[in-house]
Design a protein around this motif. Structure first.
Motif, PDB file in Angstrom:
ATOM      1  N   MET A 169       0.849  -1.182   0.000  1.00 15.26           N
ATOM      2  CA  MET A 169       0.000   0.000   0.000  1.00 15.26           C
ATOM      3  C   MET A 169       0.885   1.233   0.000  1.00 15.26           C
ATOM      4  SD  MET A 169      -2.787   1.109   2.798  1.00 15.26           S
ATOM      5  CE  MET A 169      -3.476   2.719   2.746  1.00 15.26           C
ATOM      6  N   THR A 170       0.494   2.221  -0.772  1.00 18.00           N
ATOM      7  CA  THR A 170       1.257   3.462  -0.838  1.00 18.00           C
ATOM      8  C   THR A 170       0.539   4.552  -0.039  1.00 18.00           C
ATOM      9  OG1 THR A 170       0.100   4.159  -2.831  1.00 18.00           O
ATOM     10  CG2 THR A 170       2.136   2.894  -3.131  1.00 18.00           C
ATOM     11  N   ILE A 171       1.274   5.570   0.269  1.00 22.37           N
ATOM     12  CA  ILE A 171       0.710   6.696   1.018  1.00 22.37           C
ATOM     13  C   ILE A 171       0.008   7.614   0.031  1.00 22.37           C
ATOM     14  CG2 ILE A 171       1.275   8.654   2.494  1.00 22.37           C
ATOM     15  CD1 ILE A 171       3.702   7.083   3.450  1.00 22.37           C
ATOM     16  N   ALA A 172      -1.174   8.071   0.405  1.00 21.20           N
ATOM     17  CA  ALA A 172      -1.972   8.924  -0.468  1.00 21.20           C
ATOM     18  C   ALA A 172      -1.261  10.253  -0.725  1.00 21.20           C
ATOM     19  CB  ALA A 172      -3.334   9.189   0.177  1.00 21.20           C
ATOM     20  N   PRO A 173      -1.412  10.784  -1.932  1.00 16.94           N
ATOM     21  CA  PRO A 173      -0.743  12.053  -2.266  1.00 16.94           C
ATOM     22  C   PRO A 173      -1.139  13.204  -1.340  1.00 16.94           C
ATOM     23  CG  PRO A 173      -1.603  11.021  -4.241  1.00 16.94           C
ATOM     24  CD  PRO A 173      -2.087  10.215  -3.085  1.00 16.94           C
ATOM     25  N   GLU A 174      -2.405  13.239  -0.936  1.00 17.93           N
ATOM     26  CA  GLU A 174      -2.829  14.330  -0.045  1.00 17.93           C
ATOM     27  C   GLU A 174      -2.171  14.209   1.333  1.00 17.93           C
ATOM     28  OE1 GLU A 174      -5.902  11.125  -0.210  1.00 17.93           O
ATOM     29  OE2 GLU A 174      -5.208  12.511  -1.722  1.00 17.93           O
ATOM     30  N   THR A 175      -1.910  12.978   1.762  1.00 14.48           N
ATOM     31  CA  THR A 175      -1.217  12.761   3.039  1.00 14.48           C
ATOM     32  C   THR A 175       0.227  13.227   2.933  1.00 14.48           C
ATOM     33  OG1 THR A 175      -2.641  10.878   3.512  1.00 14.48           O
ATOM     34  CG2 THR A 175      -0.609  11.035   4.757  1.00 14.48           C
ATOM     35  N   LEU A 176       0.866  12.921   1.817  1.00 13.44           N
ATOM     36  CA  LEU A 176       2.234  13.387   1.600  1.00 13.44           C
ATOM     37  C   LEU A 176       2.296  14.906   1.509  1.00 13.44           C
ATOM     38  CD1 LEU A 176       3.568  10.754  -0.949  1.00 13.44           C
ATOM     39  CD2 LEU A 176       4.224  11.029   1.443  1.00 13.44           C
ATOM     40  N   ALA A 177       1.303  15.499   0.859  1.00  9.83           N
ATOM     41  CA  ALA A 177       1.263  16.957   0.743  1.00  9.83           C
ATOM     42  C   ALA A 177       1.082  17.598   2.124  1.00  9.83           C
ATOM     43  CB  ALA A 177       0.138  17.384  -0.194  1.00  9.83           C
ATOM     44  N   GLN A 178       0.222  17.007   2.938  1.00  6.96           N
ATOM     45  CA  GLN A 178       0.004  17.531   4.282  1.00  6.96           C
ATOM     46  C   GLN A 178       1.291  17.442   5.107  1.00  6.96           C
ATOM     47  OE1 GLN A 178      -2.702  15.258   6.693  1.00  6.96           O
ATOM     48  NE2 GLN A 178      -3.139  16.998   8.037  1.00  6.96           N
ATOM     49  N   LEU A 179       1.967  16.327   5.036  1.00  8.63           N
ATOM     50  CA  LEU A 179       3.227  16.157   5.756  1.00  8.63           C
ATOM     51  C   LEU A 179       4.273  17.156   5.264  1.00  8.63           C
ATOM     52  CD1 LEU A 179       4.930  14.633   7.807  1.00  8.63           C
ATOM     53  CD2 LEU A 179       5.468  12.981   6.008  1.00  8.63           C
ATOM     54  N   SER A 180       4.315  17.362   3.986  1.00  9.95           N
ATOM     55  CA  SER A 180       5.253  18.317   3.405  1.00  9.95           C
ATOM     56  C   SER A 180       4.981  19.734   3.917  1.00  9.95           C
ATOM     57  CB  SER A 180       5.163  18.277   1.884  1.00  9.95           C
ATOM     58  OG  SER A 180       6.013  19.231   1.310  1.00  9.95           O
ATOM     59  N   ARG A 181       3.701  20.120   3.989  1.00  8.68           N
ATOM     60  CA  ARG A 181       3.332  21.440   4.510  1.00  8.68           C
ATOM     61  C   ARG A 181       3.714  21.573   5.979  1.00  8.68           C
ATOM     62  NH1 ARG A 181      -1.298  20.390   1.481  1.00  8.68           N
ATOM     63  NH2 ARG A 181      -2.431  19.802   3.368  1.00  8.68           N
ATOM     64  N   MET A 182       3.506  20.523   6.749  1.00  2.86           N
ATOM     65  CA  MET A 182       3.847  20.550   8.168  1.00  2.86           C
ATOM     66  C   MET A 182       5.362  20.715   8.351  1.00  2.86           C
ATOM     67  SD  MET A 182       1.298  17.483   9.418  1.00  2.86           S
ATOM     68  CE  MET A 182       1.877  17.350  11.078  1.00  2.86           C
ATOM     69  N   GLU A 183       6.125  19.995   7.562  1.00  2.00           N
ATOM     70  CA  GLU A 183       7.581  20.075   7.679  1.00  2.00           C
ATOM     71  C   GLU A 183       8.106  21.437   7.224  1.00  2.00           C
ATOM     72  OE1 GLU A 183       8.669  16.573   5.501  1.00  2.00           O
ATOM     73  OE2 GLU A 183       8.690  15.335   7.317  1.00  2.00           O
ATOM     74  N   GLU A 184       7.496  22.009   6.205  1.00  2.00           N
ATOM     75  CA  GLU A 184       7.906  23.343   5.742  1.00  2.00           C
ATOM     76  C   GLU A 184       7.576  24.396   6.800  1.00  2.00           C
ATOM     77  OE1 GLU A 184       9.556  26.431   3.859  1.00  2.00           O
ATOM     78  OE2 GLU A 184       9.843  24.317   3.429  1.00  2.00           O
ATOM     79  N   ALA A 185       6.423  24.295   7.425  1.00  2.00           N
ATOM     80  CA  ALA A 185       6.064  25.233   8.503  1.00  2.00           C
ATOM     81  C   ALA A 185       7.060  25.129   9.651  1.00  2.00           C
ATOM     82  CB  ALA A 185       4.647  24.954   8.994  1.00  2.00           C
TER      83      ALA A 185
END
Length: 108
Positions: free
Chosen positions: A1-17
């Motif tokens: 199973m792969t991680i959903a793109p929206e989940t990756l995008a959310q994680l990316s936003r959190m890390e950038e913040a």
């Protein structure tokens, strides 16, 4: 199973913040040091006019540290707020990673 793109995008936003908050803290640190540093050459010039080089150097260092502490105290509420925010972001990112690990292990 792969991680959903929206989940990756959310994680990316959190890390950038989180990186932005870390940069703000580093900027504050540089600003404090920049304001305290010009005092050292002034003290060295005065010291060169006097005898007792080792005690003079110690006085310069003590004055620099006192100035640094005073400047840091001025910005302490801002530093504390950003540090708390950084800690909350770290917790949120860790929880996000943990949820993803649980989801991946259930899918396997």
């Amino acid at each position: 199973m792969t991680i959903a793109p929206e989940t990756l995008a959310q994680l990316s936003r959190m890390e950038e913040a989180r990186r932005q908050i870390q940069r703000q803290l580093e900027l504050i640190d540089r600003q404090i040091i920049r304001r305290a540093t010009p005092l050292v050459p002034q003290q060295r010039r005065r010291q060169s006019l006097q005898r007792g080089e080792t005690s003079g150097a110690r006085m310069v260092l003590e004055r620099y540290r006192a100035t640094l502490a005073a400047l840091t105290a001025e910005r302490q509420p801002e530093i504390d707020a950003l540090s708390r925010k950084l800690a909350r972001q770290d917790q949120a990112i860790a929880a996000h990673h943990e949820r993803q690990q649980i989801a991946l292990s259930r899918a396997a």
